[in-house]
Design an enzyme around this catalytic site. Structure first.
Site, mmCIF file in Angstrom:
data_model
loop_
_atom_site.group_PDB
_atom_site.id
_atom_site.type_symbol
_atom_site.label_atom_id
_atom_site.label_comp_id
_atom_site.label_asym_id
_atom_site.label_seq_id
_atom_site.Cartn_x
_atom_site.Cartn_y
_atom_site.Cartn_z
ATOM 1 N N ARG A 143 1.168 -1.052 -0.078
ATOM 2 C CA ARG A 143 0.006 0.052 0.024
ATOM 3 C C ARG A 143 0.981 1.070 0.045
ATOM 4 O O ARG A 143 2.084 1.235 -0.022
ATOM 5 C CB ARG A 143 -0.891 0.133 1.317
ATOM 6 C CG ARG A 143 -0.432 -0.159 2.733
ATOM 7 C CD ARG A 143 -1.240 0.061 3.723
ATOM 8 N NE ARG A 143 -0.547 -0.204 4.841
ATOM 9 C CZ ARG A 143 -1.284 -0.220 6.191
ATOM 10 N NH1 ARG A 143 -2.332 0.092 6.057
ATOM 11 N NH2 ARG A 143 -0.418 -0.299 7.217
ATOM 12 N N GLU A 168 -0.833 -8.315 7.145
ATOM 13 C CA GLU A 168 -0.802 -8.101 8.505
ATOM 14 C C GLU A 168 -1.442 -9.377 9.394
ATOM 15 O O GLU A 168 -2.247 -9.114 10.450
ATOM 16 C CB GLU A 168 -1.953 -6.965 8.766
ATOM 17 C CG GLU A 168 -1.204 -5.657 8.083
ATOM 18 C CD GLU A 168 -1.643 -4.247 8.523
ATOM 19 O OE1 GLU A 168 -2.904 -4.332 9.127
ATOM 20 O OE2 GLU A 168 -0.927 -3.426 8.698
ATOM 21 N N ASN A 186 -5.545 6.925 4.399
ATOM 22 C CA ASN A 186 -5.364 6.244 5.347
ATOM 23 C C ASN A 186 -3.646 6.613 5.722
ATOM 24 O O ASN A 186 -2.837 6.412 5.086
ATOM 25 C CB ASN A 186 -5.370 4.692 5.478
ATOM 26 C CG ASN A 186 -5.173 4.211 6.760
ATOM 27 O OD1 ASN A 186 -5.915 4.296 7.493
ATOM 28 N ND2 ASN A 186 -3.985 3.518 6.917
ATOM 29 N N GLU A 187 -3.490 7.481 6.944
ATOM 30 C CA GLU A 187 -2.300 7.713 7.364
ATOM 31 C C GLU A 187 -1.394 8.368 6.372
ATOM 32 O O GLU A 187 -0.505 7.729 6.102
ATOM 33 C CB GLU A 187 -1.641 6.249 8.183
ATOM 34 C CG GLU A 187 -2.263 5.873 9.204
ATOM 35 C CD GLU A 187 -1.748 4.733 10.022
ATOM 36 O OE1 GLU A 187 -0.816 4.093 9.306
ATOM 37 O OE2 GLU A 187 -1.857 4.849 11.159
ATOM 38 N N GLU A 207 -7.634 4.412 15.392
ATOM 39 C CA GLU A 207 -6.850 3.125 15.716
ATOM 40 C C GLU A 207 -6.270 3.269 17.122
ATOM 41 O O GLU A 207 -5.358 3.646 17.202
ATOM 42 C CB GLU A 207 -6.012 2.851 14.740
ATOM 43 C CG GLU A 207 -6.358 2.648 13.137
ATOM 44 C CD GLU A 207 -5.793 2.410 11.996
ATOM 45 O OE1 GLU A 207 -4.408 1.924 12.401
ATOM 46 O OE2 GLU A 207 -5.714 2.460 10.812
HETATM 47 C C1 GAL Z 1 -1.839 1.297 10.889
HETATM 48 C C2 GAL Z 1 -2.652 1.396 9.638
HETATM 49 C C3 GAL Z 1 -3.686 -0.033 9.678
HETATM 50 C C4 GAL Z 1 -2.937 -1.047 9.939
HETATM 51 C C5 GAL Z 1 -2.351 -0.889 11.577
HETATM 52 C C6 GAL Z 1 -1.552 -2.181 11.992
HETATM 53 O O1 GAL Z 1 -0.779 2.218 11.094
HETATM 54 O O2 GAL Z 1 -3.556 2.487 9.646
HETATM 55 O O3 GAL Z 1 -4.216 0.138 8.290
HETATM 56 O O4 GAL Z 1 -2.010 -1.241 9.128
HETATM 57 O O5 GAL Z 1 -1.514 0.040 11.454
HETATM 58 O O6 GAL Z 1 -1.704 -2.274 13.235
#
Ligand code: GAL
Length: 678
Positions: A113, A362, A151-152, A316
């Site tokens: 990504r 992940e 996202n981020e 998150e």
């Molecule tokens: C964040 C991200 C998520 C996922 C997560 C893993 O940084 O926004 O999509 O990758 O980490 O813990």
């Protein structure tokens, strides 16, 4: 600080959910179990472009349409993500110019990504189209309450070298400098023969021998990357705004480098959200002493986030073991970490993620549920947290009470990533100021300074520590002077005033533009040799002057608070104070060690702000949030052993309504929130 409208009328708990990862038959049970636990919002869609546009220009709305219908049935609200962090394979194959390129000229390929760039006109066009399609179809849906852009932004990848980025960088520089002569001057291009005679010769900083990068080019490049990310975000926000229902919010989740998050929030968002993973603090090294704060360090990052947006959300919140080899959250820690976020100002906490995905990159990033979907301890902790959140409703919208503020700004944040001296003193001082504030129970706020900061954002605090403003301009000095004149105490540390906005070292005596405020002159300076520590004497007590030392020469009217006592500089000024108007400027000729910070706060009269309310051991974090004259005290125990605090006022526990005073025991990793009786 910009005041943003409150987005959450009550404390809200959410979870990140990926309907595309699970058979449809699971959706209903998943939503029902979330609701039963007390979760009322799901964030979905941020990586699911393909499900909406499986082929170029062919749009399908049934997938999320069906999911939203089910959410309506289950009374689950939804935050929709725009899927631009993961362009589909058909897109990157057909339009390879959307891909990002490394500093070495290697193109990132499809398969993970964030492989795109912000400046490709084609990518911007296709992103605008998918965002508009999503907004047209879903913004009116009653269950949709907010939008997350991408996202981020800048996570993992914060350098861009595609052809589109090269062209955009040139345009950015032309706009900023007008002529190549001005650019050459700002970049000090005469040094090592870098003078440019044609715009086509100008590039983002590419690989050079011995990492001898041009610091001025690098600084401009950081600003350019930030500008690109903000433009990309604004493009999406403008589209969403056209369709979003009144009251629905637009956000993005952070926070990452090479990005002026405060400006982005002000210009494009209704509210900022943060992704909090406290176990990163545990994972940094096998040696536990290397990061003494471990998970507690997240309070520092959350403080920076609060400085951007006082009532932020957590998009998150860590709920399980991560890919890093770090321990799983211990019993109680999941709830502790979520409560840490709330203590620091979050009124919305959304856990990452509902269930661990058994496939994909992940598969070790754990969610609340494990692969087997059974009820487990983590789910029980989430339920307990949801119950506590209901009890914490009166705290929603309450402001954090700070004893002082730490000033930061984007230019210096960039410089501290690029300049090894700056990096060293800044990292040290930030950690130590945090230590003094945590152990001394004197929480601080972060104020992000820029050209738009109103004086009122500074005068809200009796004391400002601006640790190392290497870069400063006359406008900021003027604002700081106004703050001091009206009665504030400004504290600056070593290397203050060293550089101008191009990152050139100034040729006037240091601290440069700040000299008028500090009433000091610096003729000698040195890095500290750890074998020969620098010390000073303040009122007869020894205090460390760590990392970097400047010998201050006080002008007339400047008082000396501490004098060096070591390394041949005995008797020379180390810390000074200069009155101006109703306030004063304190100049520290070094970095900020924790004992020095303690002394400074005591000297300024802002240490132990809650001493009439509570007495707590260092191991417990104390935070106060205030609203309409009501005071809410958070006590957070980060230890595996129980801890005791002593309430000096009568208080009501928000968790169980009990009225208490005196000794209160916090269980291991336990938290308590009290309303203090006035
Ligand atoms: C964040 C991200 C998520 C996922 C997560 C893993 O940084 O926004 O999509 O990758 O980490 O813990």
């Amino acid at each position: 600080m910009t005041e943003y409208p409150l987005q959450w009328k009550q404390m809200t708990v959410g979870v990140c959910y990926y309907p595309e990862h699970w058979p449809r038959e699971m959706w209903e049970t998943d939503l029902a179990r979330m609701k039963a636990a007390g979760i009322s919002v799901v964030r979905v869609g941020e990586f699911a472009w393909n499900l909406v546009e499986p082929e170029e220009g062919v749009f399908r709305f049934d997938f999320f349409g069906d999911f939203l219908s089910l959410c309506a049935e289950k009374d689950m609200r939804v935050i929709l993500g725009t899927p631009t962090a993961t362009p589909p394979a058909w897109l990157t194959e057909k339009y390879p110019e959307v891909l990002n390129v490394t500093r070495d000229g290697v193109t990132y390929r499809h398969g993970a990504r964030r492989h795109y760039n912000y400046n490709s006109p084609k990518y911007r066009e296709l992103c605008a189209r998918i965002v508009e399609q999503l907004a047209v179809h879903y913004a009116g849906h009653p269950m949709v309450v907010g939008w997350q852009i991408d996202n981020e932004l800048n996570c993992g990848v914060d350098e861009f070298h595609s052809e589109a980025d090269q062209a955009a960088f040139r345009a950015f520089l032309r706009d900023k400098y007008g002529t190549l002569e001005a650019l050459n001057r700002a970049w000090g291009a005469v040094f090592w023969n870098q003078t440019y005679t044609d715009w086509a010769q100008v590039y983002p900083p590419r690989r050079v021998p011995m990492d001898g990068y041009n610091p001025h080019q690098m600084l401009d490049y950081s600003r350019f990357v930030s500008e690109s990310a903000i433009r990309f975000c604004r493009m999406q926000a403008d589209i969403l705004l056209k369709y979003a229902k009144p009251g629905d919010f637009i956000t993005t989740n952070g926070m990452f480098g090479n990005l002026d998050n405060a400006r982005m929030t002000r210009e494009c968002l209704d509210v900022y959200t943060y992704d909090s993973y406290p176990s990163f603090g545990e994972a940094q090294s096998g040696d536990a002493s290397a990061n003494e704060f471990r998970d507690r360090e997240s309070s520092r990052y959350l403080t920076d986030v609060r400085g951007i947006c006082p009532h932020f959300g957590i998009m998150e919140q860590e709920s399980g073991m991560t890919l890093l080899p770090a321990p799983a959250p211990k019993p109680g820690q999941l709830e502790l970490w979520a409560t840490q976020s709330v203590a620091q100002g979050a009124d919305f906490v959304s856990f990452f993620r509902w269930r661990t995905c058994p496939f994909g990159a992940e598969y070790y990033w754990h969610g609340i549920l494990d692969y087997d979907s059974r009820d487990n301890r983590k789910l029980r902790e989430v339920s307990a947290f949801c119950e506590h959140m209901r009890a914490l409703d009166p705290v929603c919208g309450a402001k954090s009470a700070a004893a002082f503020a730490v000033v930061k700004d984007f230019d210096n944040a960039c410089d501290a990533r690029l300049d090894s001296w700056h990096a060293k003193v800044q990292a040290f001082s930030e950690r130590e100021i945090f230590a003094a504030s945590q152990y001394g129970h004197a929480p601080y706020d972060t104020v992000w300074l820029d050209g738009e900061t109103p004086l009122a954002a500074l005068t809200a605090y009796p004391v400002l520590i601006y640790p190392h403003p290497f870069i400063i301009d006359p406008q900021r000095v003027e604002l700081l002077e106004a703050y001091v004149r009206q009665g504030g105490t400004l504290i600056v540390g070593c290397r203050a005033g060293l550089k101008d906005m191009d990152g050139h070292c100034v040729t006037r005596p240091l601290p440069g533009l700040l000299s008028g405020l500090t009433g000091t002159d610096i003729r000698e300076f040195t890095f500290e040799d750890a074998r020969e520590p620098f010390t000073a004497l303040w009122n007869g007590e020894v205090v460390r002057m760590p990392v970097f030392d400047e010998i201050l020469t006080p002008a007339e009217g400047t008082q000396v608070l501490a004098r060096y006592a070591s390394n041949g500089y005995a008797g020379e000024a180390a810390v000074t104070e200069r009155p101006l108007g109703r306030g004063r400027t304190i100049h520290v000729g070094g970095a900020f060690g924790r004992d020095l910070v303690k002394k400074l706060l005591a000297h300024a009269g802002v240490c132990e702000p809650f001493r009439d309310i509570v007495e707590a051991p260092e191991a417990v974090e104390i935070v106060l949030r205030e609203k309409d004259g009501r005071r809410f005290l958070f006590c957070l125990n980060y230890q595996a052993t129980k801890q005791e605090v002593r309430l000096k006022a009568t208080a009501t526990s928000l968790y169980d309504g009990k009225c208490l005073t005196g000794r209160v025991v916090l269980p291991p990793y336990g938290t308590a929130v009290f309303e203090i009786e006035n």
